[in-house]
Scaffold this motif. Structure first.
Motif, mmCIF file in Angstrom:
data_model
loop_
_atom_site.group_PDB
_atom_site.id
_atom_site.type_symbol
_atom_site.label_atom_id
_atom_site.label_comp_id
_atom_site.label_asym_id
_atom_site.label_seq_id
_atom_site.Cartn_x
_atom_site.Cartn_y
_atom_site.Cartn_z
ATOM 1 N N GLU A 53 0.835 -1.209 0.000
ATOM 2 C CA GLU A 53 0.000 0.000 0.000
ATOM 3 C C GLU A 53 0.869 1.258 0.000
ATOM 4 O O GLU A 53 0.562 2.237 -0.683
ATOM 5 N N LYS A 54 1.959 1.218 0.755
ATOM 6 C CA LYS A 54 2.854 2.379 0.810
ATOM 7 C C LYS A 54 3.477 2.631 -0.568
ATOM 8 O O LYS A 54 3.583 3.774 -1.017
ATOM 9 N N LEU B 170 2.170 1.892 -3.483
ATOM 10 C CA LEU B 170 1.152 2.475 -4.356
ATOM 11 C C LEU B 170 0.941 3.958 -4.038
ATOM 12 O O LEU B 170 0.823 4.786 -4.952
ATOM 13 N N SER B 171 0.919 4.318 -2.761
ATOM 14 C CA SER B 171 0.721 5.731 -2.418
ATOM 15 C C SER B 171 1.906 6.567 -2.907
ATOM 16 O O SER B 171 1.726 7.702 -3.377
ATOM 17 N N ILE C 77 1.382 7.033 -6.704
ATOM 18 C CA ILE C 77 0.331 8.020 -7.011
ATOM 19 C C ILE C 77 0.847 9.434 -6.754
ATOM 20 O O ILE C 77 0.589 10.358 -7.526
ATOM 21 N N GLU C 78 1.621 9.595 -5.675
ATOM 22 C CA GLU C 78 2.181 10.916 -5.348
ATOM 23 C C GLU C 78 3.193 11.347 -6.411
ATOM 24 O O GLU C 78 3.145 12.475 -6.920
ATOM 25 N N SER D 69 -4.269 6.550 -11.984
ATOM 26 C CA SER D 69 -4.136 7.625 -10.993
ATOM 27 C C SER D 69 -4.983 7.416 -9.737
ATOM 28 O O SER D 69 -4.744 8.053 -8.720
ATOM 29 N N SER D 70 -5.961 6.515 -9.779
ATOM 30 C CA SER D 70 -6.812 6.338 -8.588
ATOM 31 C C SER D 70 -6.334 5.148 -7.754
ATOM 32 O O SER D 70 -5.729 4.202 -8.265
ATOM 33 N N TRP D 71 -6.623 5.215 -6.441
ATOM 34 C CA TRP D 71 -6.217 4.169 -5.501
ATOM 35 C C TRP D 71 -6.854 2.819 -5.878
ATOM 36 O O TRP D 71 -6.173 1.795 -5.914
ATOM 37 N N GLU D 72 -8.165 2.833 -6.185
ATOM 38 C CA GLU D 72 -8.880 1.575 -6.498
ATOM 39 C C GLU D 72 -8.275 0.912 -7.738
ATOM 40 O O GLU D 72 -8.019 -0.298 -7.749
ATOM 41 N N GLY E 120 -5.327 1.400 -8.946
ATOM 42 C CA GLY E 120 -3.950 1.003 -8.634
ATOM 43 C C GLY E 120 -3.893 -0.321 -7.890
ATOM 44 O O GLY E 120 -3.060 -1.178 -8.187
ATOM 45 N N MET E 121 -4.789 -0.490 -6.916
ATOM 46 C CA MET E 121 -4.796 -1.748 -6.144
ATOM 47 C C MET E 121 -5.100 -2.945 -7.047
ATOM 48 O O MET E 121 -4.495 -4.004 -6.909
#
Length: 213
Positions: A7-8, A10-11, A14-15, A26-29, A31-32
């Motif tokens: 998760e880190k 991926l964040s 995105i950053e 670009s979105s969290w969903e 990306g996961m």
């Protein structure tokens, strides 16, 4: 701990993507699903490879290389020809505290000349046709090592051509699995290095793409 690192990563991606284009997701969903879950679909294929060094070629934002490094614990080399991306990856590795991951900024052919036969596993995700990947991976792999190709839909013509090229470069298809990934499919094909190539590899840099076998 593993999931926190995934998760880190991926964040961080995105950053970083806000200032440098390293992924179109670009979105969290998304990306996961399309980065993290997708990357881990190849974990069993990686674990089926002999023990030893692993390289992710054309790694981009570090997918599938970083999730596979986190989950497998293998010594991992993230390979990309774009120096700016590699600088970002070095930052990711440092922030994540990954002791088993490092980077290589350069062409895959140059890596093949510098470290021939030093890898037991190679992954390539959405990078090129299978036949080109086979040519690029063969000089990097030791006998018994495997190339793991992450593909979407594969036309029969591409598979047939890959079979012909595989013979030339000493590789053979040993595993072929298809997974559901959201509304899409992911196909993962593993090719094992079973013999010496019939031609001198790597060829001159760029020829694999410009004049494919």
């Amino acid at each position: 701990m593993h999931d926190e690192l995934l998760e880190k990563h991926l964040s961080l991606v995105i950053e970083a993507n806000k200032t440098t284009n390293i992924t179109r997701i670009s979105s969290w969903e998304d990306g996961m699903l399309l980065h993290v879950k997708d990357s881990l679909l190849g974990l069993d294929a990686l674990n089926a490879c002999p023990a030893g060094r692993y390289a992710d070629i054309g790694t981009g934002a570090g997918y599938p290389g970083i999730p596979l490094a986190i989950k497998s614990g293998r010594e991992t080399l993230l390979v990309d020809s774009v120096a700016k991306k590699v600088q970002i990856l070095d930052g990711f590795i440092s922030e994540l505290g990954l002791q088993n991951a490092s980077t290589y900024a350069g062409r895959i052919e140059d890596l093949g000349r510098e470290r021939p036969g030093q890898f037991t596993a190679i992954t390539a995700r959405a990078l090129s046709k299978i036949s080109i990947l086979l040519e690029l991976a063969s000089p990097l792999l030791q006998r018994g090592g495997r190339l793991i190709c992450y593909k979407a839909r594969v036309e029969q013509e591409e598979l047939d051509h890959a079979r012909v090229v595989a013979k030339q470069v000493g590789m053979e298809l040993v595993d072929d699995k298809t997974f559901e990934l959201g509304e899409n499919c992911r196909r993962i094909l593993s090719y094992e290095k079973v013999a010496k190539p019939k031609l001198k590899l790597p060829r001159r840099t760029g020829l694999a793409q410009k004049k494919p076998l």
